[in-house]
Design a protein around this motif. Structure first.
Motif: not given
Length: 531
Positions: A123-125, A152-162, A166-171
């Protein structure tokens, strides 16, 4: 200060956004915590729907409270640090995604909630793709970091890949699961350590420490501290740079980590969102004219209609997103659909079930207009009758059901309730053509919508209904044929019908029948939406 400067300042202080997610990612909890931090709530309620606990403010419908899910969009207005916030909480269940899609036409930005233990879900997609098509800026909150979470690195990668953004971690999270201690703010370069509060009912106290502070090293333990150091170094050198314009253009999503239930990272998310999210944006008319917020003529469009929000009055409210100009109570506008002049006298701000009369509002604001049975979703209200917005999509239903009135004496109530639910856009309506069976057919994006139809017809309109599953799985609208075109060849298993506007449609039982029809009717164009 001149009137023009004051008007521009009012626009710049508006933020209108929606929170979207896959079911159970924590969307409604985050909504409530924003209200807590915005001062709109003194005590956060529980979303578990247990008898002895408070009900969530945004879930007001009885069926929502019984099932513990959101099935209707809710508009919540509150102030935060001098800004006027219009928060549109959307249905969490994907059977009600059409309501969510319509809400996304009324916002300027979106906060997308992701379950840290599950990552990107279906549903997010879907919802993200709607935002991408509309070029709506998306902010991402990775929730439930106080539970076992993905790397957490995998989550960033998944956001960008799926999601292809581009994903920028504010915190950055300081640990996860039982070891989650807070977040590292990359801008202030301070660790924000949070204390748990009882059931997350109150604002969480925050303590800040530098990364080299011995207390922080001791709190995190040696291995966790070393891992976080390595991750921070990696995203600093290999990650994307923050660019505010890229965020506004939908090219980059700022990412925040936290726990909505325990109030970890909520204030940081809200503060950064207010700073970097867009103020009210222009809208296109159906003639492709751009209407900017500073246009002096009032204009807005109806994106949602809800009846019986207040069971004491059984009235009907149309939710209007203001696009341009200043709204004032009792102003006269043109209703574009009918051409009639209307006086907007019964206007309110909405907070769950509660209503507060509103005398003036500005672009970006969402107001509720009570009454007006002639309003339909997508209608334009304006002082300039040349303005007509075409913002609201209708999505093809995938579930179909015959609806019966088992008590003929209740015919008027049955028709009244069904007409109201159609005006709200809750369901689609079809009448079969060239068929001995004259029973009306309802269409819905998900089968849970039929449960809601039955529940509301019985509780709000006092009439029982029987629903019978119909065999079709898709509908296609027939484009206007030329006068020389021969009538379509309708194969067995395909049913001709008309929708609630009288537009011709075809009902199909599956992809095979659709392809067979298209192959044997080359001159007929079909659409999966109504023009």
């Amino acid at each position: 200060m001149t009137a023009t400067m004051s008007y521009q300042k009012e626009i710049s202080k508006r933020r209108t956004f929606a929170i979207v997610s896959h079911p159970d990612a924590g969307k409604t909890t985050l909504t409530e915590k924003f209200l807590l931090y915005g001062g709109a709530l003194q005590l956060a309620g529980s979303v578990t729907s247990r008898k002895k606990e408070r009900a969530t403010v945004s879930d007001w419908m009885e069926l929502e409270r019984k099932r513990g899910i959101s099935v209707s969009s809710t508009v919540l207005n509150f102030k935060y640090r001098g800004y006027s916030i219009n928060l549109l909480d959307t249905p969490g269940h994907n059977d009600f995604s059409e309501d969510t899609y319509r809400v996304l036409t009324a916002v300027d930005s979106v906060i997308m909630v992701i379950d840290g233990g599950k990552g990107i879900e279906q549903q997010t997609k879907k919802l993200f793709e709607v935002c991408r098509r509309r070029k709506t800026p998306v902010f991402t909150f990775v929730n439930k970091m106080d539970r076992p979470a993905l790397n957490s690195l995998s989550i960033l990668d998944e956001i960008e890949r799926v999601l292809n953004i581009e994903a920028y971690a504010i915190n950055w999270p300081l640990g996860s699961g039982p070891d989650f201690k807070g977040v590292w703010d990359r801008e202030s370069r301070l660790a924000h350590l949070f204390e748990r509060t009882e059931r997350g009912s109150y604002k969480a106290p925050v303590k800040t420490h530098g990364f080299d502070d011995p207390y922080l090293k001791e709190l995190l333990n040696e291995s966790t501290y070393a891992q976080i150091s390595e991750e921070l170094e990696m995203i600093e050198h290999a990650g994307v740079d923050f660019n505010a314009q890229d965020v506004l253009e939908g090219k980059t999503t700022p990412v925040f980590f936290g726990s909505a239930t325990n109030n970890f990272g909520i204030e940081a998310l809200l503060d950064s969102f207010i700073e970097h999210s867009p103020q009210p944006q222009p809208r296109h008319t159906d003639s492709n004219t751009i209407i900017k917020p500073d246009n002096p003529s009032f204009s807005g469009f109806v994106f949602k209609i809800q009846a019986n929000m207040d069971p004491r009055h059984r009235d009907r409210m149309a939710f209007v997103r203001i696009v341009s100009g200043k709204f004032t109570r009792d102003m006269q506008v043109t209703h574009n659909h009918s051409g009639k002049k209307l006086r907007l006298s019964n206007s309110s701000n909405v907070f769950g079930r509660e209503r507060i009369s509103v005398d003036e509002a500005y672009p970006g604001d969402v107001i509720g207009i009570v009454g007006g049975n002639y309003f339909s979703i997508g209608d334009t209200l304006s002082e300039d009758n040349s303005i007509c917005f075409n913002e609201i999509p209708r999505f093809p239903p995938e579930c179909f059901s015959f609806i019966h009135n088992p008590v003929p004496a209740n015919y008027k109530r049955f028709q009244s309730g069904l007409t109201q639910l159609l005006q709200e856009g809750l369901i689609h309506f079809f009448e079969l053509a060239d068929s001995a069976r004259k029973t009306p057919v309802l269409g819905a994006v998900g089968i849970l919508q039929f449960d809601l139809v039955k529940h509301r017809m019985e509780t709000e309109y006092g009439t029982k209904v029987n629903l019978e599953k119909a065999p079709w799985t898709m509908v296609r609208w027939i484009c206007e044929p030329s006068s020389s075109q021969s009538p379509p060849r309708i194969p067995h298993g395909v049913q001709k019908a008309v929708d609630e506007k009288g537009a011709p449609v075809l009902l199909f039982t599956g992809e095979w029948h659709l392809k067979y029809f298209e192959e044997n009717n080359k001159g007929i164009e079909l659409n999966d939406f109504r023009d």
